[in-house]
Every structure is written in structure tokens, then in C-alpha cells.
Design an enzyme around this catalytic site. Structure first.
Site, PDB file in Angstrom:
ATOM      1  N   GLU A 332       1.133  -1.688   0.157  1.00 55.25           N
ATOM      2  CA  GLU A 332       0.236   0.349  -0.284  1.00 55.25           C
ATOM      3  C   GLU A 332       0.459   1.252   0.239  1.00 55.25           C
ATOM      4  O   GLU A 332       0.513   2.320  -0.699  1.00 55.25           O
ATOM      5  CB  GLU A 332      -1.316  -0.025   1.310  1.00 55.25           C
ATOM      6  CG  GLU A 332      -1.984   0.956   1.152  1.00 55.25           C
ATOM      7  CD  GLU A 332      -1.203   2.043   1.910  1.00 55.25           C
ATOM      8  OE1 GLU A 332      -2.194   3.399   1.222  1.00 55.25           O
ATOM      9  OE2 GLU A 332      -0.653   2.784   2.837  1.00 55.25           O
ATOM     10  N   GLU A 333       2.533   1.461   0.146  1.00 52.40           N
ATOM     11  CA  GLU A 333       2.973   2.514   0.766  1.00 52.40           C
ATOM     12  C   GLU A 333       3.635   2.718  -0.405  1.00 52.40           C
ATOM     13  O   GLU A 333       3.463   4.535   0.318  1.00 52.40           O
ATOM     14  CB  GLU A 333       3.334   2.208   2.307  1.00 52.40           C
ATOM     15  CG  GLU A 333       3.167   1.750   3.587  1.00 52.40           C
ATOM     16  CD  GLU A 333       2.346   2.826   4.418  1.00 52.40           C
ATOM     17  OE1 GLU A 333       2.261   3.697   3.268  1.00 52.40           O
ATOM     18  OE2 GLU A 333       2.244   2.914   5.716  1.00 52.40           O
ATOM     19  N   ASP A 360      -7.331   1.270   7.979  1.00 48.21           N
ATOM     20  CA  ASP A 360      -6.143   1.564   8.011  1.00 48.21           C
ATOM     21  C   ASP A 360      -6.233   3.476   8.318  1.00 48.21           C
ATOM     22  O   ASP A 360      -5.549   3.916   7.708  1.00 48.21           O
ATOM     23  CB  ASP A 360      -5.988   1.491   6.807  1.00 48.21           C
ATOM     24  CG  ASP A 360      -4.576   1.922   6.287  1.00 48.21           C
ATOM     25  OD1 ASP A 360      -3.300   1.977   7.066  1.00 48.21           O
ATOM     26  OD2 ASP A 360      -4.390   2.997   5.064  1.00 48.21           O
ATOM     27  N   HIS A 431       4.037   6.929  10.275  1.00 49.65           N
ATOM     28  CA  HIS A 431       5.249   6.868   9.034  1.00 49.65           C
ATOM     29  C   HIS A 431       6.356   7.215   9.865  1.00 49.65           C
ATOM     30  O   HIS A 431       7.406   7.356   9.137  1.00 49.65           O
ATOM     31  CB  HIS A 431       5.264   7.235   7.601  1.00 49.65           C
ATOM     32  CG  HIS A 431       3.877   6.462   7.107  1.00 49.65           C
ATOM     33  ND1 HIS A 431       3.624   7.382   5.665  1.00 49.65           N
ATOM     34  CD2 HIS A 431       3.111   6.009   6.741  1.00 49.65           C
ATOM     35  CE1 HIS A 431       2.495   7.321   5.284  1.00 49.65           C
ATOM     36  NE2 HIS A 431       2.461   5.832   5.711  1.00 49.65           N
TER      37      HIS A 431
HETATM   38 ZN    ZN Z   1      -1.787   2.440   5.785  1.00 49.95          ZN
END
Ligand code: ZN
Length: 464
Positions: A332-333, A360, A431
Site C-alpha cells: 500500500e505504502e 487503515d 510513518h
Molecule cells: Zn496505512
């Protein structure tokens, strides 16, 4: 006639009353099971502490896929499928650095006597490194793209510093993230267009600490792929202050590059429907995470909550009418290839999906369920609010979905939903190196799974 209508309506009331009662009993059972015997927290510990950061293409991502397959099996999936997809393989390549360099005497661009101050930075995902030589240039401060355009003649040969701040007046922090996100995503190429040598982006956060927050950037092929870092907020404020006083040079050293594309996998656990096996409900999160974090909130939480729904249904002997797919998405990232593959295959096989749901947004206290569908479907969704509200999601809101389920939802034009936990602390860790297991609360994580499971149970029982 009047009497008949009266009788009919009391029958309807009696019927709904009965079924509401049966549903609230079942949802209480699901909740008790997860809060008493849940594996969601232990599973998160194993994923984050034994494997850790797991960017697409990395050995850790492969380990995470094997872990996911095993836990799905242990949790009682009828079958587990590893769906292969091609993923980009970006590597950080070294230790990202930024500092205020020392100059020889006589250099006109004096650094105000601040020598060798270190700035806490992290290279943006997918960015290309400067190499060990680094980039040492004067910094040009811009607060937004309008300022960049106004100062475009000053950009050449400089390091552009985007100091765009999260808007503190938004109650939903995702809104602030959405606005600030464009500086990380397209800031490097927009600066390179005017000849910038590198970019510093204020971290997409409103945290009080100084941890920098990475995330994917997207270069345009028409401009130079210049080095790009995110900077911690305290250092961003410091840099902003110094630049108000005068000129300043900064050195940036990063080492990012791409290896050949790798093969990643969506890990799909399935419970086959007993009545309508061809009607599919998808629920999931993404298994990959940034390399410099443990990916506990983003999105280990969504993965273990997904698995927990499966485990709880099996533990309670609940046999779904429809087929439920529990999906840990790949990449996904920095590419979304897992979500794209899942959507493409569903469309190619002409599968009938009735809902896709994603978690998410962190493993925090559940607050709301978001839903996107037709007006009729939304009404049905709203009718379940009183059943789920006691477990945390007391708001049922329009608009639900997620990055990973997006391609499926768009291809098949199906309704989508999301778990919306409390968003106040998410961007403190998102992150960043602080996105670790220790920053996830067991109860909050479990309650997220409870609310998701209750919703999936209702969709399975009544359809949409
Ligand atoms: Zn995510």
C-alpha cells in the site's frame, strides 16, 4: 382494514424486535470473545517485534506474508490464498542525514556561526539518494505552492524547504493530512521544475516530538529526480526561525534507489459462505509498512483486527451465509500494487462482491463507521447504528473506504466501509520511528476489531 394494518405493523415491530434482540445477543458474544480471548494484541506483538518494518520487496515483507498465512490458518480459515503481484523494491540504502555545514572563512554565504547542527530527517519513500557527497546548498523557504510560484526565479540551485503546517482547526486530522500530503507527493518534482537541487518537507504531523515522518513521493519523469527528505517538526521550526534571520546552507545526504521489481503477495484467508458462497465480503488492512518503523498502527493494527474477526467467528462457531475474505494487502505504502491486483482479479473473474471494508487509520479507540453506497444501502447501514454504537462506533458517517480496497470498489462499483478510530494521535506516529507496538493500547485495538466484526456480521446476515 385499519385493524389489519395495525396487526401487520405490530407483526413487523415484533419481527424486527426479535431480530434486533438476536443480533444484539450475537454482537455481545462477539465482543466478549474478542475482549476475553482475543489474539489481536499478541498477533500485533509478533508482527511488529519479530518481523518489524516490512516495505514491499524486503525480506521482512516475505516473512510477514508467511506469518500472515500461518496465523490465518491457525485462526480457522477454510483456505488461505497467496495472490502474487509485482511490487516496486525501493531501498533506503544508508543513513539519511542533514546538517548545517562548516564553511571556510571568506565564504559569503555565512551560516550565522551555527556549525554542524544536525537536523533530524528521513528520506521520502521512492526518492533517489544524493550519495555520500551529498547536496550542500542554500535553503529557500516556501510555506506553500503559491509561494513557490512567486519565488520560482530564486529556486535554481537551491534546496527548497516546504514548511506547510497541519491545519490545527480541523477536528479530523486526516483532513489536515490530506491537504499537507501534496507537498510530500509532488513537492520534489515541482521544485525540480525550477531547478532545485533537493527538497526538505515539513513532516506531515502535528506531533510535539522531533521524529521525521517518511511517506511516498511521486516524481514526474519530465524533471530531475532530486533528493527529498522529511524533517522533524522541532527542526522545521528551528530552520524556519533561522531563515527569518538570514541565509543558511544545509547539507543533505541520502542513499535511496530502486532494485528490480519483486514479487509480493496479498494474503487472503477465506470463510466460504453456507448459503450464498458466490457473494463476497472483503475486509482487510495492509501488511506492508515503512522500513524505519514497526508499522504497528500503520497498518499492523488493521491486519490483526482483520484476522481477529475470522478467529472470533470460528471460535463462536459462526458460519457465515456469504463468503468472507480476510485480506492482508501488499504494497500500500509505495505502489498500491496489492490492492490493484485484488481488484483486477475480481473483475477478470467476474466475482460478485457486496462490500469491501478497510481498517487503515490506526489501532485507536473506535469512534465511527464510514460508509459509501447508494441511498438505500446507506439507510440500511444507518439502521444498524444502535446495535454497534455501544461498542464505540457511535457515529455512522457518509464516506467510507480505503486505499487498498479502492481499486476493487471502483472496478466493481460496490459499497465500501471503513473503521474510523479516534484520529488525534495517529499522525504523531504515522510513518515515523515512533510507530511501534508500545504505542498501541490493547483495549483500543481489540475494540476496533469488535466494531468491525459486528458490522461484518450484520452485512453477512442481511446483505446490502
Ligand atoms: Zn496505512
Amino acid at each position: 382494514m385499519k385493524k389489519f394494518i395495525f396487526l401487520l405493523s405490530s407483526l413487523v415491530i415484533a419481527h424486527t424486535g426479535f431480530s434486533q434482540n438476536a443480533d444484539s445477543i450475537m454482537i455481545k458474544k462477539i465482543s466478549d470473545e474478542i475482549l476475553s480471548n482475543g489474539k489481536v494484541y499478541d498477533n500485533l506483538r509478533n508482527l511488529t517485534k519479530k518481523i518489524g518494518g516490512r516495505l514491499a520487496g524486503s525480506p521482512q515483507m516475505q516473512m510477514a506474508e508467511q506469518w500472515g498465512e500461518q496465523v490465518m490458518k491457525e485462526s480457522g480459515a477454510d483456505r488461505v490464498i497467496l495472490q502474487a503481484c509485482k511490487v516496486p523494491h525501493w531501498v533506503r540504502g544508508g543513513k539519511d542525514e542533514a546538517f548545517i555545514p562548516t564553511f571556510k572563512q571568506g565564504n559569503k554565504s555565512i551560516n550565522l556561526g551555527i556549525f554542524n547542527k544536525k537536523l533530524d530527517v528521513i528520506a521520502l519513500g521512492n526518492s533517489m539518494g544524493s550519495g555520500a557527497v551529498g547536496v550542500t546548498e542554500e535553503v529557500l523557504l516556501v510555506n506553500n505552492f503559491d509561494e513557490l510560484e512567486k519565488k520560482k526565479d530564486e529556486v535554481k540551485g537551491k534546496i527548497v524547504f516546504y514548511n506547510y503546517k497541519f491545519n490545527p482547526t480541523y477536528i479530523q486530522t486526516f483532513r489536515a493530512y490530506g491537504e499537507a500530503g501534496q507537498y510530500r507527493g509532488s513537492g520534489p518534482s515541482r521544485a525540480a521544475k525550477y531547478g532545485a537541487k533537493a527538497v526538505i518537507v515539513r513532516s506531515l504531523s502535528s506531533s510535539t516530538d522531533n521524529n521525521p515522518h517518511t511517506g511516498a513521493t511521486r516524481y514526474l519523469d519530465s524533471f530531475a529526480k532530486i533528493p527529498a527528505v522529511a524533517i522533524g517538526l522541532r527542526d522545521a521550526d528551528w530552520l524556519n526561525n533561522e531563515l527569518q534571520k538570514g541565509k543558511l546552507k544545509v547539507t543533505i545526504k541520502t542513499y535511496g534507489y530502486f532494485l528490480d521489481s519483486a514479487i509480493g503477495h496479498n494474503v487472503i484467508g477465506e470463510l466460504v459462505g453456507s448459503e450464498f458462497p458466490d457473494q463476497i465480503i472483503t475486509v482487510g488492512g495492509h501488511l506492508d509498512s515503512w522500513d524505519a518503523a514497526e508499522g504497528a498502527h500503520d497498518d499492523g493494527a488493521g491486519c490483526v483486527q482483520t484476522i481477529e474477526i475470522l478467529r472470533a467467528f470460528k471460535a463462536l462457531g459462526y458460519k457465515p451465509k456469504r463468503t468472507i475474505r480476510f485480506v492482508l494487502f501488499a504494497n500500500e505504502e509505495n505502489g498500491l500494487r496489492g490492492g490493484e491486483k485484488y481488484g483486477e482479479e475480481a473483475a477478470a473473474k467476474k466475482e460478485k462482491h457486496i462490500l469491501a471494508m478497510e481498517s487503515d487509520a490506526g489501532g485507536f479507540t473506535p469512534r465511527a463507521l464510514g460508509f459509501t453506497g447508494t441511498d438505500e444501502q446507506f439507510q440500511k447501514f444507518m439502521s444498524w447504528k444502535t446495535l454497534i454504537a455501544p461498542y464505540g462506533c457511535s457515529e455512522f458517517v457518509k464516506g467510507g473506504g480505503g486505499a487498498d480496497i479502492g481499486p476493487l470498489v471502483r472496478a466493481l462499483k460496490i459499497p465500501s466501509a471503513s473503521l474510523n478510530p479516534d484520529s488525534q494521535r495517529y499522525f504523531d506516529v504515522h510513518h515515523a520511528r515512533s510507530d511501534v507496538f508500545e504505542n498501541v493500547n490493547k483495549r483500543e485495538l481489540e475494540l476496533g476489531a469488535v466494531n468491525m466484526a459486528a458490522f461484518i456480521y450484520l452485512v453477512d446476515k442481511y446483505g446490502l
